[in-house]
Design a protein around this motif. Structure first.
Motif, PDB file in Angstrom:
ATOM      1  N   GLU A  58      52.862  44.841  41.666  1.00  0.00           N
ATOM      2  CA  GLU A  58      51.792  44.243  42.487  1.00  0.00           C
ATOM      3  C   GLU A  58      50.450  44.380  41.787  1.00  0.00           C
ATOM      4  O   GLU A  58      49.659  43.430  41.752  1.00  0.00           O
ATOM      5  N   ALA A  59      50.178  45.556  41.211  1.00  0.00           N
ATOM      6  CA  ALA A  59      48.910  45.764  40.486  1.00  0.00           C
ATOM      7  C   ALA A  59      48.856  44.879  39.243  1.00  0.00           C
ATOM      8  O   ALA A  59      47.792  44.347  38.901  1.00  0.00           O
ATOM      9  N   MET A  60      49.981  44.697  38.570  1.00  0.00           N
ATOM     10  CA  MET A  60      50.021  43.838  37.383  1.00  0.00           C
ATOM     11  C   MET A  60      49.623  42.405  37.754  1.00  0.00           C
ATOM     12  O   MET A  60      48.884  41.755  37.019  1.00  0.00           O
ATOM     13  N   ILE A  61      50.113  41.944  38.879  1.00  0.00           N
ATOM     14  CA  ILE A  61      49.843  40.566  39.300  1.00  0.00           C
ATOM     15  C   ILE A  61      48.424  40.410  39.831  1.00  0.00           C
ATOM     16  O   ILE A  61      47.730  39.450  39.504  1.00  0.00           O
ATOM     17  N   SER A  62      47.980  41.368  40.613  1.00  0.00           N
ATOM     18  CA  SER A  62      46.680  41.209  41.277  1.00  0.00           C
ATOM     19  C   SER A  62      45.490  41.711  40.468  1.00  0.00           C
ATOM     20  O   SER A  62      44.360  41.279  40.693  1.00  0.00           O
ATOM     21  N   SER A  63      45.715  42.608  39.507  1.00  0.00           N
ATOM     22  CA  SER A  63      44.590  43.241  38.799  1.00  0.00           C
ATOM     23  C   SER A  63      44.801  43.287  37.290  1.00  0.00           C
ATOM     24  O   SER A  63      44.402  44.247  36.628  1.00  0.00           O
ATOM     25  N   ALA A  64      45.402  42.257  36.738  1.00  0.00           N
ATOM     26  CA  ALA A  64      45.714  42.223  35.306  1.00  0.00           C
ATOM     27  C   ALA A  64      44.478  42.358  34.433  1.00  0.00           C
ATOM     28  O   ALA A  64      44.555  42.877  33.316  1.00  0.00           O
ATOM     29  N   ASP A  65      43.338  41.924  34.927  1.00  0.00           N
ATOM     30  CA  ASP A  65      42.115  41.942  34.124  1.00  0.00           C
ATOM     31  C   ASP A  65      41.309  43.231  34.271  1.00  0.00           C
ATOM     32  O   ASP A  65      40.199  43.327  33.762  1.00  0.00           O
ATOM     33  N   GLU A  66      41.877  44.229  34.942  1.00  0.00           N
ATOM     34  CA  GLU A  66      41.165  45.494  35.149  1.00  0.00           C
ATOM     35  C   GLU A  66      41.796  46.620  34.323  1.00  0.00           C
ATOM     36  O   GLU A  66      43.013  46.666  34.152  1.00  0.00           O
ATOM     37  N   GLU A  67      40.954  47.521  33.860  1.00  0.00           N
ATOM     38  CA  GLU A  67      41.454  48.713  33.192  1.00  0.00           C
ATOM     39  C   GLU A  67      42.333  49.482  34.168  1.00  0.00           C
ATOM     40  O   GLU A  67      42.018  49.565  35.363  1.00  0.00           O
ATOM     41  N   ARG A  92      46.224  45.812  27.372  1.00  0.00           N
ATOM     42  CA  ARG A  92      45.198  46.317  26.454  1.00  0.00           C
ATOM     43  C   ARG A  92      43.890  45.558  26.631  1.00  0.00           C
ATOM     44  O   ARG A  92      43.851  44.459  27.169  1.00  0.00           O
ATOM     45  N   GLU A  93      42.860  46.177  26.100  1.00  0.00           N
ATOM     46  CA  GLU A  93      41.538  45.554  26.109  1.00  0.00           C
ATOM     47  C   GLU A  93      41.406  44.715  24.842  1.00  0.00           C
ATOM     48  O   GLU A  93      41.709  45.177  23.740  1.00  0.00           O
ATOM     49  N   ASP A  94      40.973  43.466  25.001  1.00  0.00           N
ATOM     50  CA  ASP A  94      40.815  42.610  23.827  1.00  0.00           C
ATOM     51  C   ASP A  94      39.415  42.780  23.243  1.00  0.00           C
ATOM     52  O   ASP A  94      38.614  43.569  23.728  1.00  0.00           O
ATOM     53  N   GLY A  95      39.111  42.042  22.208  1.00  0.00           N
ATOM     54  CA  GLY A  95      37.828  42.154  21.514  1.00  0.00           C
ATOM     55  C   GLY A  95      36.627  41.802  22.366  1.00  0.00           C
ATOM     56  O   GLY A  95      35.509  42.201  22.062  1.00  0.00           O
ATOM     57  N   ASP A  96      36.832  41.053  23.451  1.00  0.00           N
ATOM     58  CA  ASP A  96      35.748  40.670  24.353  1.00  0.00           C
ATOM     59  C   ASP A  96      35.570  41.648  25.504  1.00  0.00           C
ATOM     60  O   ASP A  96      34.804  41.389  26.426  1.00  0.00           O
ATOM     61  N   ARG A 100      44.073  42.474  29.331  1.00  0.00           N
ATOM     62  CA  ARG A 100      45.071  41.416  29.443  1.00  0.00           C
ATOM     63  C   ARG A 100      46.438  41.947  29.015  1.00  0.00           C
ATOM     64  O   ARG A 100      46.550  43.025  28.437  1.00  0.00           O
ATOM     65  N   PHE A 101      47.452  41.153  29.291  1.00  0.00           N
ATOM     66  CA  PHE A 101      48.805  41.465  28.858  1.00  0.00           C
ATOM     67  C   PHE A 101      49.100  40.717  27.572  1.00  0.00           C
ATOM     68  O   PHE A 101      48.631  39.601  27.382  1.00  0.00           O
ATOM     69  N   GLY A 102      49.878  41.343  26.706  1.00  0.00           N
ATOM     70  CA  GLY A 102      50.275  40.720  25.461  1.00  0.00           C
ATOM     71  C   GLY A 102      51.503  41.416  24.901  1.00  0.00           C
ATOM     72  O   GLY A 102      51.954  42.432  25.428  1.00  0.00           O
ATOM     73  N   ALA A 103      52.025  40.875  23.831  1.00  0.00           N
ATOM     74  CA  ALA A 103      53.204  41.449  23.190  1.00  0.00           C
ATOM     75  C   ALA A 103      52.940  42.898  22.803  1.00  0.00           C
ATOM     76  O   ALA A 103      51.812  43.255  22.466  1.00  0.00           O
ATOM     77  N   CYS A 158      55.819  39.954  30.456  1.00  0.00           N
ATOM     78  CA  CYS A 158      56.034  38.770  29.596  1.00  0.00           C
ATOM     79  C   CYS A 158      55.521  37.512  30.283  1.00  0.00           C
ATOM     80  O   CYS A 158      54.864  36.677  29.660  1.00  0.00           O
ATOM     81  N   LEU A 159      55.818  37.386  31.543  1.00  0.00           N
ATOM     82  CA  LEU A 159      55.398  36.205  32.294  1.00  0.00           C
ATOM     83  C   LEU A 159      53.871  36.143  32.389  1.00  0.00           C
ATOM     84  O   LEU A 159      53.274  35.090  32.163  1.00  0.00           O
ATOM     85  N   LEU A 160      53.237  37.272  32.676  1.00  0.00           N
ATOM     86  CA  LEU A 160      51.774  37.299  32.783  1.00  0.00           C
ATOM     87  C   LEU A 160      51.106  37.029  31.435  1.00  0.00           C
ATOM     88  O   LEU A 160      50.086  36.341  31.375  1.00  0.00           O
ATOM     89  N   ALA A 161      51.674  37.563  30.369  1.00  0.00           N
ATOM     90  CA  ALA A 161      51.093  37.348  29.039  1.00  0.00           C
ATOM     91  C   ALA A 161      51.203  35.899  28.601  1.00  0.00           C
ATOM     92  O   ALA A 161      50.406  35.433  27.791  1.00  0.00           O
ATOM     93  N   ASN A 162      52.176  35.193  29.127  1.00  0.00           N
ATOM     94  CA  ASN A 162      52.425  33.809  28.715  1.00  0.00           C
ATOM     95  C   ASN A 162      52.242  32.834  29.872  1.00  0.00           C
ATOM     96  O   ASN A 162      52.815  31.745  29.867  1.00  0.00           O
ATOM     97  N   SER A 163      51.406  33.187  30.822  1.00  0.00           N
ATOM     98  CA  SER A 163      51.270  32.392  32.047  1.00  0.00           C
ATOM     99  C   SER A 163      50.724  30.977  31.794  1.00  0.00           C
ATOM    100  O   SER A 163      50.972  30.076  32.583  1.00  0.00           O
TER     101      SER A 163
END
Length: 170
Positions: A58-67, A92-96, A100-103, A158-163
């Motif tokens: 649930e947290a992955m879906i609703s708060s993916a953009d939060e630390e 992980r945190e990206d350069g900006d 986000r989710f990623g491989a 995987c689904l969130l990273a490739n949404s």
């Protein structure tokens, strides 16, 4: 009497037996990811572990953009998050400065291979849709051997990273 690959092995201690078992499992499941969390690294989850997994998803879906996916304190889902999603670099945190989710990182080749398998199956251009349960079964079998308690978390990541490129439908 213990045999492996047609060879009789002399086992004189529990340590030697554990070593032989480890060797056999490494050969049977060469792409198995390292999941260092006993709450989800099992076939059948306790009710507490199942609730923690549900809360994490649930947290992955609703708060993916939060630390920390917005998780506060140290509930069991935080333990799963820290040991699997954050440690592997899946979240992980990206350069900006955005989360986000990623491989996963190259640190765990088994996790990378399981991830790639899910993404490849989801992106396949078959005329027939791919069932989620079929993907879950694939991950539990050889050569991956992903614990059934962890599969939904991996699939959701995987689904969130490739949404932008993937979709689910019922």
């Amino acid at each position: 009497r213990w045999c492996w690959n047609g060879e009789v092995r002399t086992i004189s201690s529990s340590r030697e037996l554990a070593s032989l078992l480890s060797e056999a499992l490494d050969e049977a499941f060469p792409h198995a990811p390292i999941v260092q969390n006993e709450l989800v690294n099992r076939r059948f989850l306790s009710s507490q572990a199942a609730a923690a997994r549900r809360n994490l998803i649930e947290a992955m879906i609703s708060s993916a953009d939060e630390e920390l996916l917005g998780l506060t304190g140290y509930p069991p889902e935080r333990s799963i998050y820290e040991s699997v999603l954050r440690r592997s670099g899946i979240h992980r945190e990206d350069g900006d400065g955005r989360w986000r989710f990623g491989a996963p990182s190259e640190m765990d080749r088994g996790l990378q291979r399981a991830w790639d398998h899910v993404v490849d199956r989801l992106r396949s251009y078959q005329l027939e849709p791919t069932g989620i349960s079929e993907i879950f079964r694939d991950l539990a079998k050889r050569p991956y051997g992903v614990a059934e308690g962890f599969v939904p978390i991996l699939f959701c990541a995987c689904l969130l990273a490739n949404s932008a490129n993937l979709a689910l439908y019922e």
